[in-house]
Scaffold this motif. Sequence first.
Motif, PDB file in Angstrom:
ATOM      1  N   LEU A  62      -0.690  59.458  -1.166  1.00  0.00           N
ATOM      2  CA  LEU A  62      -0.477  59.304  -2.608  1.00  0.00           C
ATOM      3  C   LEU A  62      -1.419  58.271  -3.222  1.00  0.00           C
ATOM      4  N   LEU A  63      -1.610  57.149  -2.531  1.00  0.00           N
ATOM      5  CA  LEU A  63      -2.521  56.132  -3.059  1.00  0.00           C
ATOM      6  C   LEU A  63      -3.956  56.669  -3.063  1.00  0.00           C
ATOM      7  N   GLY A  64      -4.307  57.384  -1.996  1.00  0.00           N
ATOM      8  CA  GLY A  64      -5.638  57.998  -1.944  1.00  0.00           C
ATOM      9  C   GLY A  64      -5.821  59.032  -3.039  1.00  0.00           C
ATOM     10  N   LEU A  65      -4.786  59.810  -3.243  1.00  0.00           N
ATOM     11  CA  LEU A  65      -4.814  60.838  -4.287  1.00  0.00           C
ATOM     12  C   LEU A  65      -4.987  60.202  -5.673  1.00  0.00           C
ATOM     13  N   SER A  66      -4.355  59.060  -5.888  1.00  0.00           N
ATOM     14  CA  SER A  66      -4.493  58.387  -7.185  1.00  0.00           C
ATOM     15  C   SER A  66      -5.946  57.906  -7.377  1.00  0.00           C
ATOM     16  N   ILE A 103      -8.682  59.348  -5.908  1.00  0.00           N
ATOM     17  CA  ILE A 103      -9.458  60.580  -6.111  1.00  0.00           C
ATOM     18  C   ILE A 103      -9.337  61.043  -7.563  1.00  0.00           C
ATOM     19  N   GLY A 104      -8.105  61.014  -8.062  1.00  0.00           N
ATOM     20  CA  GLY A 104      -7.840  61.469  -9.434  1.00  0.00           C
ATOM     21  C   GLY A 104      -8.615  60.648 -10.453  1.00  0.00           C
ATOM     22  N   LYS A 105      -8.628  59.327 -10.270  1.00  0.00           N
ATOM     23  CA  LYS A 105      -9.363  58.465 -11.204  1.00  0.00           C
ATOM     24  C   LYS A 105     -10.869  58.673 -11.062  1.00  0.00           C
ATOM     25  N   GLN A 106     -11.339  58.798  -9.817  1.00  0.00           N
ATOM     26  CA  GLN A 106     -12.770  59.027  -9.592  1.00  0.00           C
ATOM     27  C   GLN A 106     -13.234  60.276 -10.357  1.00  0.00           C
ATOM     28  N   ALA A 107     -12.433  61.346 -10.242  1.00  0.00           N
ATOM     29  CA  ALA A 107     -12.777  62.591 -10.927  1.00  0.00           C
ATOM     30  C   ALA A 107     -12.625  62.434 -12.444  1.00  0.00           C
ATOM     31  N   HIS A 108     -11.605  61.716 -12.874  1.00  0.00           N
ATOM     32  CA  HIS A 108     -11.352  61.446 -14.304  1.00  0.00           C
ATOM     33  C   HIS A 108     -12.570  60.770 -14.952  1.00  0.00           C
TER      34      HIS A 108
END
Length: 160
Positions: free
Chosen positions: A27-31, A33-38
């Motif tokens: 979940l922390l990694g996913l958060s 990844i999500g910001k990086q893509a954002h």
Amino acid sequence: MTVVKSTIPDSARRVAGEALQNTLVDLLGLSLIGKQAHWNIVGPRFRSIHLQLDEVVAAARSFADTVAERSSALGLPPDGRPETIASAFTLPGPKDGWVRDTEVVEVLIEALESAVARLRERIDATEKADPVTQDLLIAVTAELEKQRWMFAAENVSHDD
Ligand SMILES: [Fe+2]
């Protein structure tokens, strides 16, 4: 050091603890990844996906907190240190630099599908050991499957 005593037996606590720690890492990694893509998304669908990515980040962060606190409640100190996430995280993520909108959608679908597959294994593993932890993992899975659906729906081209 035993600071917080557990309400379940040691063997069950080990199973639940491992499932919770691994979910915390995902979940922390996913958060991240999500910001990086954002931040790095480019292309004609920038706006809608840029905003959608923040929904993934918000859900991942919120559930990371709940999952970590469940671990603490079982007497197992959660480990959310950056070095722990960096060494344990295995979900696919975006390459560095700008990423096209179409590629962002594909990467997010892959990452979410991978996270869900891992969660479903943990749901099985925790069924007997700790149904309360299992219940939480089911809620996390439902949210990530919802997010995966939204990106999958984004991914249908004009020709499909
Ligand atoms: Fe933002």
